[in-house]
Design an enzyme around this catalytic site. Sequence first.
Site, PDB file in Angstrom:
ATOM      1  N   GLU A 188     -11.181   4.117  10.043  1.00 32.05           N
ATOM      2  CA  GLU A 188     -11.596   2.967   9.237  1.00 32.05           C
ATOM      3  C   GLU A 188     -10.893   1.687   9.693  1.00 32.05           C
ATOM      4  OE1 GLU A 188     -12.927   5.025   5.062  1.00 32.05           O
ATOM      5  OE2 GLU A 188     -11.045   3.919   5.035  1.00 32.05           O
ATOM      6  N   LYS A 228       0.820  -1.211   0.000  1.00 35.13           N
ATOM      7  CA  LYS A 228       0.000   0.000   0.000  1.00 35.13           C
ATOM      8  C   LYS A 228       0.854   1.262   0.000  1.00 35.13           C
ATOM      9  CE  LYS A 228      -3.834  -0.179   2.651  1.00 35.13           C
ATOM     10  NZ  LYS A 228      -4.727  -0.503   3.814  1.00 35.13           N
ATOM     11  N   GLY A 261      -8.488   6.758  -2.359  1.00 32.66           N
ATOM     12  CA  GLY A 261      -9.384   6.421  -3.476  1.00 32.66           C
ATOM     13  C   GLY A 261      -9.102   5.044  -4.054  1.00 32.66           C
ATOM     14  N   ARG A 310     -12.114  14.309   7.649  1.00 32.81           N
ATOM     15  CA  ARG A 310     -13.112  15.148   6.955  1.00 32.81           C
ATOM     16  C   ARG A 310     -14.480  14.500   7.109  1.00 32.81           C
ATOM     17  NH1 ARG A 310     -14.177  11.451   2.985  1.00 32.81           N
ATOM     18  NH2 ARG A 310     -12.387  10.268   2.293  1.00 32.81           N
ATOM     19  N   GLU A 352       1.018  -4.835   4.370  1.00 34.27           N
ATOM     20  CA  GLU A 352       0.049  -5.288   5.366  1.00 34.27           C
ATOM     21  C   GLU A 352      -0.346  -6.710   5.052  1.00 34.27           C
ATOM     22  OE1 GLU A 352      -3.429  -2.757   5.423  1.00 34.27           O
ATOM     23  OE2 GLU A 352      -2.465  -1.361   6.795  1.00 34.27           O
ATOM     24  N   LYS A 353      -0.681  -7.442   6.095  1.00 37.48           N
ATOM     25  CA  LYS A 353      -1.294  -8.754   5.897  1.00 37.48           C
ATOM     26  C   LYS A 353      -2.594  -8.499   5.154  1.00 37.48           C
ATOM     27  CE  LYS A 353      -2.108 -13.117   7.427  1.00 37.48           C
ATOM     28  NZ  LYS A 353      -1.278 -14.005   6.639  1.00 37.48           N
ATOM     29  N   TYR A 354      -2.863  -9.280   4.121  1.00 34.29           N
ATOM     30  CA  TYR A 354      -4.116  -9.126   3.381  1.00 34.29           C
ATOM     31  C   TYR A 354      -5.173  -9.976   4.067  1.00 34.29           C
ATOM     32  CZ  TYR A 354      -7.406  -9.115  -0.511  1.00 34.29           C
ATOM     33  OH  TYR A 354      -8.518  -8.975  -1.285  1.00 34.29           O
ATOM     34  N   LEU A 355      -6.213  -9.326   4.534  1.00 31.21           N
ATOM     35  CA  LEU A 355      -7.280 -10.067   5.217  1.00 31.21           C
ATOM     36  C   LEU A 355      -8.218 -10.616   4.149  1.00 31.21           C
ATOM     37  CD1 LEU A 355      -7.866  -7.491   8.076  1.00 31.21           C
ATOM     38  CD2 LEU A 355      -6.568  -9.592   8.194  1.00 31.21           C
ATOM     39  N   VAL A 368     -18.605  10.853   2.514  1.00 33.13           N
ATOM     40  CA  VAL A 368     -19.757  10.775   1.607  1.00 33.13           C
ATOM     41  C   VAL A 368     -20.951  10.148   2.336  1.00 33.13           C
ATOM     42  CG1 VAL A 368     -20.617   9.720  -0.531  1.00 33.13           C
ATOM     43  CG2 VAL A 368     -18.256  10.539  -0.419  1.00 33.13           C
TER      44      VAL A 368
HETATM   45  P1  ADP Z   1      -7.931   4.219   0.337  1.00 33.78           P
HETATM   46  O1  ADP Z   1      -7.325   5.303   1.169  1.00 33.78           O
HETATM   47  O2  ADP Z   1      -7.335   4.155  -1.047  1.00 33.78           O
HETATM   48  O3  ADP Z   1      -9.413   4.195   0.349  1.00 33.78           O
HETATM   49  P2  ADP Z   1      -7.821   2.112   2.393  1.00 33.78           P
HETATM   50  O4  ADP Z   1      -6.594   1.855   3.177  1.00 33.78           O
HETATM   51  O5  ADP Z   1      -8.914   2.861   3.079  1.00 33.78           O
HETATM   52  O6  ADP Z   1      -7.423   2.852   1.008  1.00 33.78           O
HETATM   53  O7  ADP Z   1      -8.425   0.759   1.856  1.00 33.78           O
HETATM   54  C1  ADP Z   1      -9.529   0.744   0.967  1.00 33.78           C
HETATM   55  C2  ADP Z   1     -10.082  -0.656   0.827  1.00 33.78           C
HETATM   56  O8  ADP Z   1      -9.060  -1.567   0.380  1.00 33.78           O
HETATM   57  C3  ADP Z   1     -10.594  -1.265   2.131  1.00 33.78           C
HETATM   58  O9  ADP Z   1     -11.911  -0.871   2.426  1.00 33.78           O
HETATM   59  C4  ADP Z   1     -10.490  -2.753   1.785  1.00 33.78           C
HETATM   60  O10 ADP Z   1     -11.545  -3.113   0.915  1.00 33.78           O
HETATM   61  C5  ADP Z   1      -9.191  -2.847   0.985  1.00 33.78           C
HETATM   62  N1  ADP Z   1      -8.035  -3.119   1.874  1.00 33.78           N
HETATM   63  C6  ADP Z   1      -7.171  -2.220   2.399  1.00 33.78           C
HETATM   64  N2  ADP Z   1      -6.261  -2.820   3.204  1.00 33.78           N
HETATM   65  C7  ADP Z   1      -6.533  -4.141   3.190  1.00 33.78           C
HETATM   66  C8  ADP Z   1      -5.965  -5.305   3.829  1.00 33.78           C
HETATM   67  N3  ADP Z   1      -4.904  -5.234   4.641  1.00 33.78           N
HETATM   68  N4  ADP Z   1      -6.542  -6.507   3.569  1.00 33.78           N
HETATM   69  C9  ADP Z   1      -7.613  -6.610   2.753  1.00 33.78           C
HETATM   70  N5  ADP Z   1      -8.193  -5.569   2.129  1.00 33.78           N
HETATM   71  C10 ADP Z   1      -7.672  -4.341   2.326  1.00 33.78           C
END
Ligand code: ADP
Length: 449
Positions: free
Chosen positions: A275, A158, A164, A291, A200-203, A294
């Site tokens: 989040e 990430k 977005g 902020r 990050e670990k992908y959940l 939506v």
């Molecule tokens: P952005 O700032 O681009 O919106 P986020 O960090 O909020 O990025 O992540 C957006 C979406 O991406 C999350 O709601 C989820 O669906 C997916 N996601 C992010 N991190 C993970 C993770 N570690 N494992 C699985 N899905 C993830």
Amino acid sequence: MFSKILIANRGEIALRVVRACREMGIASVAVHSTADSDAMHVRMADESVCIGPPPGTQSYLLAPAIISACEITGAEAIHPGYGFLSENASFAQVVEDHDLIFIGPSAEHIRMMGDKITAKETMAALGVPCVPGSDGEVQTLADAERVGDQIGYPVIVKATAGGGGRGMKLARSAAEMATAFQSARSEAKSAFGNDAVYLEKYLTTPRHIEVQVFGDGRGNAVHLGERDCSLQRRHQKVLEEAPSPALDAMTRTKIGQICADAVARINYSGAGTIEFLYENGEFYFIEMNTRLQVEHPVTEAVYGVDLVREQIRIAAGLPLSVLQENLVPQGHAIEVRINAEKLPRFSPCPGTISAYHAPGGLGVRMDSALYDGYSIPPYYDSLIAKLIVHGRDRPEALARLSRALGELIVDGIDTTVPLFPALLEEPDIRSGDYSIHWLEQWLAETFED
Ligand code: ADP
């Protein structure tokens, strides 16, 4: 209290802020590009100023033009809405340097949370549970591979400056790490001008659950429960609900209190959203948005609090108008996002609205800047309306959503409206049993050619 507020945004959210101002007896100033001269937010505000040509970079993102508009009109404060300049720390600083008030947190807090690595470190130190991952930035592929082996695959790469849904790449196994690492970095570089990434670990099957918080900047904060935003396409939210079908009252109070305590300890001021991904009963912090979101109307529906009014009050130096013990969610609310997009590929579909009729009745709210004959310009986000319903419980909210969708007319362009009646037929949606991957799978099955 302010006597005049400038709204540095457009569309439904600018209109939303105009409405709050009017109820508070505050005059509103709309700014607009030349493409938006006939826009509803311009018509509804007390005054308007044209700030430049259509591209956002030459109008809605142009700080000098916005500051000048404040000076011309005598506005004392700026509400940034969401998107555009709402999470731009330098803009918040410039506003302050001009002796104007930015309706939002301090530049310092925006900067802290805008960098996801700093945000995670800060939240972890404040006792907020985070997704396991790298210790900050990962600079080389060799390091990424080492960390990947440590935390175990699948791993998500990430961008620390990400937003977005961009700058995020999945590596299902060590073999995919090189591609994921390099493409996340180059996407981050071109989208955000910053190629720093972390792992990050992908959940695999989490829900996306976010907590609404408000701080007064003086060490007091409350939470207004959670929103469940698990129905997503390409990491973008499509439908949101409150409360989450997955949480009970005790869990809500526990995570809500952790979040309120965290923002209180950093003297956070204004609205914020923390989040999380939620899997197997555990919360994992992913980011904080500094902020208005939506999807804030679902929280407004179940808590009966006007969040924009609260933002304005706090920016004016007033205390929080609500006490935590009085904040109890009532009933259930659902929001659907209506975009000017053509199914099944969600391709942008601007154009002229030949007929528009908004649904009404008990528990129905339509936040939209559409009107009959309105031409949607092609330059901006494709969100054109949010339909929000509120019922005494989830089944009532679902029935109300279905009824309201039946009344809605948006002719002349393609929209994402047809998606929702189809979704409401699905047993998983009816029971609330869905993860962040559910919608993508459903779309693939429903629209496969
Ligand atoms: P952005 O700032 O681009 O919106 P986020 O960090 O909020 O990025 O992540 C957006 C979406 O991406 C999350 O709601 C989820 O669906 C997916 N996601 C992010 N991190 C993970 C993770 N570690 N494992 C699985 N899905 C993830």
